[in-house]
Design an enzyme around this catalytic site. Structure first.
Site, mmCIF file in Angstrom:
data_model
loop_
_atom_site.group_PDB
_atom_site.id
_atom_site.type_symbol
_atom_site.label_atom_id
_atom_site.label_comp_id
_atom_site.label_asym_id
_atom_site.label_seq_id
_atom_site.Cartn_x
_atom_site.Cartn_y
_atom_site.Cartn_z
ATOM 1 N N ASN A 9 -15.357 -0.219 -0.900
ATOM 2 C CA ASN A 9 -16.169 -0.828 0.177
ATOM 3 C C ASN A 9 -15.659 -0.314 1.538
ATOM 4 O O ASN A 9 -14.348 -0.685 2.047
ATOM 5 C CB ASN A 9 -16.153 -2.450 0.288
ATOM 6 N N TRP A 10 -16.283 0.734 2.058
ATOM 7 C CA TRP A 10 -15.685 1.366 3.295
ATOM 8 C C TRP A 10 -15.918 0.601 4.697
ATOM 9 O O TRP A 10 -15.300 1.100 5.646
ATOM 10 C CB TRP A 10 -16.533 2.653 3.484
ATOM 11 N N LYS A 11 -16.367 -0.485 4.573
ATOM 12 C CA LYS A 11 -16.650 -1.469 5.723
ATOM 13 C C LYS A 11 -17.179 -0.849 6.753
ATOM 14 O O LYS A 11 -17.896 0.408 6.423
ATOM 15 C CB LYS A 11 -15.594 -1.987 5.995
ATOM 16 N N HIS A 94 -19.849 -11.043 1.398
ATOM 17 C CA HIS A 94 -18.512 -10.724 1.498
ATOM 18 C C HIS A 94 -17.916 -11.684 2.410
ATOM 19 O O HIS A 94 -18.685 -12.015 3.403
ATOM 20 C CB HIS A 94 -18.258 -9.265 2.062
ATOM 21 N N GLU A 96 -16.230 -11.304 4.941
ATOM 22 C CA GLU A 96 -16.228 -11.008 6.390
ATOM 23 C C GLU A 96 -17.678 -11.272 6.976
ATOM 24 O O GLU A 96 -17.797 -11.471 8.239
ATOM 25 C CB GLU A 96 -16.092 -9.383 6.593
ATOM 26 N N GLU A 164 -12.664 -12.396 -4.625
ATOM 27 C CA GLU A 164 -11.927 -11.836 -3.530
ATOM 28 C C GLU A 164 -11.065 -12.981 -2.656
ATOM 29 O O GLU A 164 -11.800 -13.903 -1.822
ATOM 30 C CB GLU A 164 -12.522 -11.012 -2.709
ATOM 31 N N GLY A 170 -7.491 -7.200 2.903
ATOM 32 C CA GLY A 170 -6.827 -6.460 4.200
ATOM 33 C C GLY A 170 -5.448 -7.031 4.671
ATOM 34 O O GLY A 170 -5.263 -6.494 5.741
ATOM 35 N N SER A 210 -6.519 -6.104 -1.129
ATOM 36 C CA SER A 210 -5.199 -5.411 -1.142
ATOM 37 C C SER A 210 -4.922 -4.619 -2.439
ATOM 38 O O SER A 210 -3.744 -4.449 -2.782
ATOM 39 C CB SER A 210 -4.151 -6.287 -0.439
ATOM 40 N N GLY A 232 -9.468 -1.121 2.047
ATOM 41 C CA GLY A 232 -8.632 0.049 2.786
ATOM 42 C C GLY A 232 -8.549 1.306 1.933
ATOM 43 O O GLY A 232 -8.502 2.483 2.404
HETATM 44 C C1 PEP Z 1 -12.674 -5.649 0.554
HETATM 45 O O1 PEP Z 1 -13.302 -5.250 1.772
HETATM 46 O O2 PEP Z 1 -13.645 -6.226 -0.194
HETATM 47 C C2 PEP Z 1 -11.212 -5.635 0.478
HETATM 48 C C3 PEP Z 1 -10.780 -6.123 -0.741
HETATM 49 O O3 PEP Z 1 -10.659 -5.124 1.053
HETATM 50 P P1 PEP Z 1 -8.977 -4.701 0.894
HETATM 51 O O4 PEP Z 1 -9.005 -3.951 -0.336
HETATM 52 O O5 PEP Z 1 -8.609 -3.770 2.073
HETATM 53 O O6 PEP Z 1 -8.057 -5.706 1.039
#
Ligand code: PEP
Length: 254
Positions: A9-11, A94, A96, A164, A170, A210, A232
């Site tokens: 997931n490049w966000k 998600h 976010e 998640e 993050g 993470s 990330g």
């Molecule tokens: C995500 O964006 O779904 C995610 C798990 O981010 P990160 O790996 O940066 O925690």
């Protein structure tokens, strides 16, 4: 049969030219691995050029969001029909989006239905907040998220779940492999009770939060974990490649 999956997931990162550069860095290495589904989810504006770049590649493409109406006066939104032309997967719900864009369980459910209607495979994210986790309410929260956004037909249609924990996204503070395994085991058990053992055994459930090249093995070694949704670390070609390679070495199709 559950083929392991690693989705990136490049966000809201990368311009179109940066996206192209990143895909060029990863493409060959990712194409050499065939026992893991490799999915990249760049921003909307890069889907078309990245799709072009991936012609002939086995790397799959996903979007990060979707709107639930097919077309019309919804300025700035992207419809399921537009995405169906471009990619196979779409991340829905998600944390976010739930947190910053007020997406409720009802909206998430509409999005899942809209995606499935046009043949897109949703990667549906669920997870608890830190305070919910600390209050011992994880299972209760997940049960509620699953009941407001799940139906038997979803699982027959290729829906993928991503567990998640919000406190791990993050933050650099990943869950432990044991925690992820237990919670994903609970999710599978819940699906089994609701829809039957067959469906529960077939649905792929990823861990996200993470994940890095340093900790991926801990998750993939767990029997309930079918892969990872990576934020990330998916923006660094060498990290993402290492995550996929380690998954390929550890996990066979279940
Ligand atoms: C995500 O964006 O779904 C995610 C798990 O981010 P990160 O790996 O940066 O925690």
């Amino acid at each position: 049969m559950r083929v392991p999956m690693i989705a990136g997931n490049w966000k809201m990162n990368t311009t179109v030219s940066e996206a192209i550069e990143l895909v060029n860095e990863m493409r060959q290495g990712l194409d050499e691995i065939d026992n893991v589904d490799r999915v990249i989810c760049p921003p909307f504006i890069s889907l078309a050029p990245v799709k072009e770049l991936l012609r002939g590649s086995s790397i799959k493409l996903g979007a990060q969001n979707i709107y639930f109406e097919e077309k019309g006066a919804y300025t700035g939104e992207i419809s399921p029909l537009m995405l169906a032309d471009l990619c196979e997967f779409v991340i829905i719900g998600h944390s976010e989006r739930r947190q910053y864009f007020n997406e409720t369980g009802e909206i998430v459910d509409k999005k899942v239905k809209a995606a499935l209607k046009v043949g897109l495979k949703p990667i549906l994210c669920i997870g608890e907040r830190l305070e919910e986790n600390e209050a011992g309410r994880t299972e209760e929260v997940l049960t509620e998220q699953l009941s407001s956004s799940s139906a038997r037909i979803y699982y027959f249609s290729g829906l993928i779940l991503a567990y998640e924990p919000i406190w791990a996204i993050g933050t650099g503070k990943a869950a432990t492999g044991k925690q992820a395994n237990e919670t994903i085991g609970f999710i599978r058990q819940h699906i089994s009770k609701q829809y039957g053992k067959g469906i529960a055994q077939d649905v792929r459930i990823l861990y996200g939060g993470s994940v890095t090249a340093e900790n991926i093995a801990e998750f993939i070694n767990q029997p309930e974990v079918d892969g990872a949704l990576v934020g990330g670390a998916s923006l660094k070609a060498a990290q993402f490649l290492s995550i996929v390679k380690q998954t390929s070495g550890i996990r066979q199709v279940r």
